[in-house]
Design an enzyme around this catalytic site. Sequence first.
Site, PDB file in Angstrom:
ATOM      1  N   TYR A 146       0.778  -1.618   0.333  1.00  0.00           N
ATOM      2  CA  TYR A 146       0.203   0.017  -0.095  1.00  0.00           C
ATOM      3  C   TYR A 146       0.955   0.943  -0.256  1.00  0.00           C
ATOM      4  O   TYR A 146       0.812   2.477  -0.604  1.00  0.00           O
ATOM      5  CB  TYR A 146      -0.354  -0.224   1.455  1.00  0.00           C
ATOM      6  CG  TYR A 146      -2.153   1.055   1.603  1.00  0.00           C
ATOM      7  CD1 TYR A 146      -2.668   1.483   0.614  1.00  0.00           C
ATOM      8  CD2 TYR A 146      -2.235   2.291   2.264  1.00  0.00           C
ATOM      9  CE1 TYR A 146      -3.820   1.919   0.208  1.00  0.00           C
ATOM     10  CE2 TYR A 146      -2.864   3.395   1.991  1.00  0.00           C
ATOM     11  CZ  TYR A 146      -3.751   3.098   1.368  1.00  0.00           C
ATOM     12  OH  TYR A 146      -4.380   4.402   1.158  1.00  0.00           O
ATOM     13  N   ARG A 187     -10.336  -1.563  10.189  1.00  0.00           N
ATOM     14  CA  ARG A 187      -9.746  -0.594  11.032  1.00  0.00           C
ATOM     15  C   ARG A 187     -10.295  -0.138  12.412  1.00  0.00           C
ATOM     16  O   ARG A 187     -11.034  -1.317  12.852  1.00  0.00           O
ATOM     17  CB  ARG A 187     -10.017   1.187   9.987  1.00  0.00           C
ATOM     18  CG  ARG A 187      -9.140   0.219   8.996  1.00  0.00           C
ATOM     19  CD  ARG A 187      -9.289   1.333   8.002  1.00  0.00           C
ATOM     20  NE  ARG A 187     -10.046   1.588   7.320  1.00  0.00           N
ATOM     21  CZ  ARG A 187     -10.429   2.275   5.877  1.00  0.00           C
ATOM     22  NH1 ARG A 187      -9.691   3.014   5.906  1.00  0.00           N
ATOM     23  NH2 ARG A 187     -11.444   1.838   5.006  1.00  0.00           N
TER      24      ARG A 187
END
Length: 313
Positions: A146, A187
Amino acid sequence: MARIVITGGAGFLGSHISDALLARGDEVVAIDNLITGDTANIEHLFGHDGFTFVNADVSNYLWVPGELDAVMHFASPASPIDYLEMPIQTLKVGSLGTHNSLGLAKAKEAKFFLASTSEVYGDPLVHPQTEDYWGNVNPVGPRGVYDEAKRFAEAMTMAYHRYHGVDTRIVRIFNTYGPRMRPNDGRVVSNFIVQALSGQPITIYGDGSQTRSFTYVADEVRGFLALLDSNVTTPTNIGNTNEFTVSELAEMVTEMVDSGSEVTYHDLPVDDPTQRKPDITKATRELGWVPEIQLREGLEHTIAYFRTIVGNR
Ligand code: UDP
């Protein structure tokens, strides 16, 4: 009034940007391959005259007929568990997807807006992070897929700006939360809220002393639009400057939900940043942007949203 493409348009951020642009009279073409996006996020827009949805993977090829004023590239898995499960797609959408999106912007003589990330700072050795900090990133670690894709995306964006004269914007986004995050997104904010609401153990990774600066989605999107409308072509941090430890977040969520969930401790993910907080001097000076919604208020809205989702499961 502008006609704007949003890649990742069915995602958490993409759908909120679509709402904000349509509300001010712009036209939106949302493109998404739905690997982490969800049409549930945009189904309220399907009857809107100014809204079009295209199911496509922008890493392969990207073409949109007609005139365009801006291309906003938001497509990417964005949760650590997603990009660990989809490392190649993450690298491809950050690299090939950015290249294709830039190519579209160039062909249409449109503005290009890149959704970058505070992850370009890696596990930062400078605190708070200013835009001129180059970061501390492990290119070969599991998060590198990422971080490095977004760093490449920034480099590609600046190259198109310098060599092709494309009018570019780069936003570095800090831990954004709010309604439309997926309950299983992974998350921390969504995990803790879902766990607290359903009485499951709260999962703190590491000892909970690591920090993040959580930004409510409405503030973040207001910052995106201010940046889009500005002349600032270089990277700009948009994030709330109030920093919390993960343990403080867990306490706040359990208290607000009035949850009986116990707290459990788990291994810290590899290369998990120790601390993160934006310096927003530039956004404030150049855009007049400051965050307005602090964590407790933002959590109230987010908890209310998840009550409807979790209640229906
Ligand atoms: N985290 C946690 N429990 C969870 C999910 C995340 O303690 O159930 C921690 C994670 O290790 C990190 C922080 O919360 O230190 C923020 O994680 P998130 O995945 O939300 O975003 P990141 O900033 O790491 O991309």
